[in-house]
Design a protein around this motif. Structure first.
Motif, PDB file in Angstrom:
ATOM      1  N   THR A  47       0.896  -1.072   0.010  1.00 13.34           N
ATOM      2  CA  THR A  47      -0.078   0.062  -0.021  1.00 13.34           C
ATOM      3  C   THR A  47       1.046   1.246   0.175  1.00 13.34           C
ATOM      4  N   TYR A  48       1.943   0.996   0.561  1.00 14.67           N
ATOM      5  CA  TYR A  48       3.001   2.270   0.456  1.00 14.67           C
ATOM      6  C   TYR A  48       3.395   2.686  -0.744  1.00 14.67           C
ATOM      7  N   GLN A  49       3.381   1.798  -1.684  1.00 12.97           N
ATOM      8  CA  GLN A  49       3.831   2.033  -3.155  1.00 12.97           C
ATOM      9  C   GLN A  49       2.939   3.215  -3.861  1.00 12.97           C
ATOM     10  N   GLU A  50       1.545   3.228  -3.405  1.00 10.66           N
ATOM     11  CA  GLU A  50       0.743   4.139  -4.066  1.00 10.66           C
ATOM     12  C   GLU A  50       0.892   5.336  -3.158  1.00 10.66           C
ATOM     13  N   GLN A  51       1.316   5.416  -2.276  1.00  7.36           N
ATOM     14  CA  GLN A  51       1.432   6.968  -1.561  1.00  7.36           C
ATOM     15  C   GLN A  51       3.028   7.541  -1.471  1.00  7.36           C
ATOM     16  N   TYR A  52       3.978   6.568  -1.537  1.00  3.68           N
ATOM     17  CA  TYR A  52       5.487   6.943  -1.609  1.00  3.68           C
ATOM     18  C   TYR A  52       6.451   6.596  -2.681  1.00  3.68           C
ATOM     19  N   ASP A  53       7.451   7.026  -2.710  1.00  5.48           N
ATOM     20  CA  ASP A  53       8.510   6.743  -3.495  1.00  5.48           C
ATOM     21  C   ASP A  53       9.265   5.792  -2.723  1.00  5.48           C
ATOM     22  N   CYS A  54       9.135   4.425  -3.170  1.00  2.00           N
ATOM     23  CA  CYS A  54       9.545   3.277  -2.046  1.00  2.00           C
ATOM     24  C   CYS A  54      10.892   2.727  -2.323  1.00  2.00           C
ATOM     25  N   TYR A  55      11.902   2.680  -1.329  1.00  2.00           N
ATOM     26  CA  TYR A  55      13.049   2.013  -1.516  1.00  2.00           C
ATOM     27  C   TYR A  55      13.034   0.930  -0.368  1.00  2.00           C
ATOM     28  N   PHE A  56      12.719  -0.287  -1.001  1.00  2.00           N
ATOM     29  CA  PHE A  56      12.871  -1.568  -0.071  1.00  2.00           C
ATOM     30  C   PHE A  56      14.005  -2.553  -0.424  1.00  2.00           C
ATOM     31  N   PHE A  57      14.891  -2.729   0.730  1.00  2.00           N
ATOM     32  CA  PHE A  57      16.148  -3.528   0.458  1.00  2.00           C
ATOM     33  C   PHE A  57      16.430  -4.620   1.510  1.00  2.00           C
ATOM     34  N   ILE A  58      16.830  -5.707   1.130  1.00  2.00           N
ATOM     35  CA  ILE A  58      17.509  -6.751   1.940  1.00  2.00           C
ATOM     36  C   ILE A  58      18.626  -6.473   2.654  1.00  2.00           C
ATOM     37  N   ALA A  59      18.803  -6.352   3.992  1.00  2.00           N
ATOM     38  CA  ALA A  59      20.008  -5.923   4.729  1.00  2.00           C
ATOM     39  C   ALA A  59      20.935  -6.899   4.859  1.00  2.00           C
ATOM     40  N   ASP A  60      21.718  -7.459   3.904  1.00  2.00           N
ATOM     41  CA  ASP A  60      22.532  -8.778   3.781  1.00  2.00           C
ATOM     42  C   ASP A  60      23.734  -8.240   4.467  1.00  2.00           C
ATOM     43  N   THR A 109      11.760   0.493  -5.779  1.00  2.00           N
ATOM     44  CA  THR A 109      13.122   0.419  -5.969  1.00  2.00           C
ATOM     45  C   THR A 109      13.680  -1.137  -4.982  1.00  2.00           C
ATOM     46  N   LEU A 110      13.673  -2.229  -5.478  1.00  2.00           N
ATOM     47  CA  LEU A 110      13.918  -3.196  -4.508  1.00  2.00           C
ATOM     48  C   LEU A 110      15.426  -3.910  -4.735  1.00  2.00           C
ATOM     49  N   PHE A 111      16.085  -3.974  -3.795  1.00  2.00           N
ATOM     50  CA  PHE A 111      17.576  -4.112  -4.036  1.00  2.00           C
ATOM     51  C   PHE A 111      18.232  -4.764  -2.637  1.00  2.00           C
ATOM     52  N   LEU A 112      19.619  -5.110  -3.097  1.00  2.00           N
ATOM     53  CA  LEU A 112      20.441  -5.585  -1.869  1.00  2.00           C
ATOM     54  C   LEU A 112      21.300  -4.703  -1.352  1.00  2.00           C
ATOM     55  N   GLN A 113      21.278  -4.414  -0.185  1.00  2.00           N
ATOM     56  CA  GLN A 113      22.279  -3.572   0.414  1.00  2.00           C
ATOM     57  C   GLN A 113      23.776  -3.621   0.046  1.00  2.00           C
ATOM     58  N   SER A 114      24.089  -4.858  -0.092  1.00  2.00           N
ATOM     59  CA  SER A 114      25.569  -5.058  -0.566  1.00  2.00           C
ATOM     60  C   SER A 114      25.691  -4.831  -1.996  1.00  2.00           C
ATOM     61  N   GLN A 115      24.921  -4.686  -2.666  1.00  2.00           N
ATOM     62  CA  GLN A 115      25.093  -4.244  -4.158  1.00  2.00           C
ATOM     63  C   GLN A 115      25.075  -2.881  -4.550  1.00  2.00           C
ATOM     64  N   VAL A 116      24.661  -2.243  -3.632  1.00  2.00           N
ATOM     65  CA  VAL A 116      24.966  -0.793  -3.613  1.00  2.00           C
ATOM     66  C   VAL A 116      26.005  -0.268  -2.923  1.00  2.00           C
TER      67      VAL A 116
END
Length: 328
Positions: free
Chosen positions: A28-41, A76-83
């Motif tokens: 639901t946040y995708q409709e309200q915000y510019d979202c950055y979701f990451f896996i904190a590896d 934006t869905l990403f791995l922490q270690s890849q940024v």
């Protein structure tokens, strides 16, 4: 559009508590915000973990993110270690948080107490610095967290105040988004403790099969009162089940109490188990398709590219502010 950022650490199997506390709300946040979701590896390395376990957990979390409704083309869905900007900003910001502050962090004190007879890596002490870097790297305005993570966002806010006072208006002050519509989900075997990936009998894992989920719920600790009412002090077990049911059905505690005012515990537990399975079965079906597909690498590559494009200008702004030379 305001930026929202959150991450999940791939250190174990995700639980129903993770899902109801944060994951269910993300789509639901995708409709309200510019979202950055990451896996904190990178955060996962702060405590011992086998390489293959970390890799599989990471892909599981990524697949569950997508199965829960996150659209990689919209968020934006990403791995922490890849940024790499995360690690670079962490190196800079560790000079602007103090050892006294870090030593007072609840998580650090809790883990060091549990591991007092073991060697502990420096990462568990500096963990909040990297978490602060994660947040400010995207100028995130909002960070959805569980109640037990608000201290980390408060530390990030202290950092922003301190940094901006010294160098000017460089970083954005983040705010927490705490899910007030749902209480914390507790262990089924010990309702005084949070459902937290480490209690196989008391935790409901998102990838548990229906039979296992039903068995765990039917074995959940309750009491001798025999009345389905929300009373966390005297009936913590039944109150936890009420909260789970209310969260899954998006109804109030009072509505649950009225629905089951004449039911016994066995009947109520069956309905709670059914509600959990009704929610998680389609999630697991979507997960299975995604986890076994060839799309994950391309999704991660796209996410890392988008995240880096957002993060690099902010990192360069910080570097210039502190006097580091930037090649542009």
């Amino acid at each position: 559009m305001d930026i929202l950022l959150t991450g999940i650490k791939p250190t174990g199997k995700l639980t129903l508590g993770n899902y109801l506390g944060v994951m269910k709300r993300l789509k639901t946040y995708q409709e309200q915000y510019d979202c950055y979701f990451f896996i904190a590896d990178l955060h996962a390395l702060t405590l011992p973990i086998e390489p293959e376990v970390l890799k599989n957990n990471t892909l599981d979390v990524l697949s569950l993110f997508i199965a829960s409704g996150i659209n990689p083309k919209k968020s934006t869905l990403f791995l922490q270690s890849q940024v790499s900007e995360h690690a670079e900003l962490n190196t800079i910001l560790m000079n602007y948080l103090y050892m006294g502050e870090l030593s007072r962090m609840t998580q650090f004190k809790s883990i060091t107490e549990k591991m007092k007879n073991e060697a502990i890596g420096l990462g568990i002490f500096t963990y909040p610095v990297l978490m602060s870097a994660d947040i400010v790297l995207y100028n995130a305005s909002f960070v959805p967290v569980g109640e037990d993570q608000t201290q980390h966002v408060e530390l990030a806010r202290d950092l922003v105040h301190r940094f901006n006072k010294k160098y000017g208006d460089i970083l954005t002050l983040p705010r927490t988004l705490v899910n007030t519509s749902s209480k914390r989900i507790m262990s089924l075997s010990d309702p005084s403790k949070k459902m937290s990936k480490s209690d196989p009998k008391g935790d409901i894992f998102l990838l548990d099969d229906e039979k296992t989920i039903t068995k765990k719920v039917m074995s959940a600790v309750t009491d001798m009162v025999g009345k389905i009412q929300y009373d966390p002090t005297n009936q913590p077990g039944i109150s936890n089940l009420i909260n789970i049911y209310a969260s899954l059905k998006s109804i109030s505690i009072e509505e649950v109490e009225n629905m089951f005012k004449d039911a016994n515990y066995g009947t109520f537990k069956k309905e709670v188990a059914k509600a959990i399975n009704d929610e998680l079965t389609p999630l697991k079906e979507k997960y299975a398709k995604i986890r076994n597909s060839d799309e994950l690498n391309s999704i991660l590559a796209l996410g890392a590219k988008k995240a880096s494009e957002r993060a690099r200008p902010i990192l360069n702004k910080v570097k210039k502010a502190v006097g580091l030379i930037v090649n542009e």
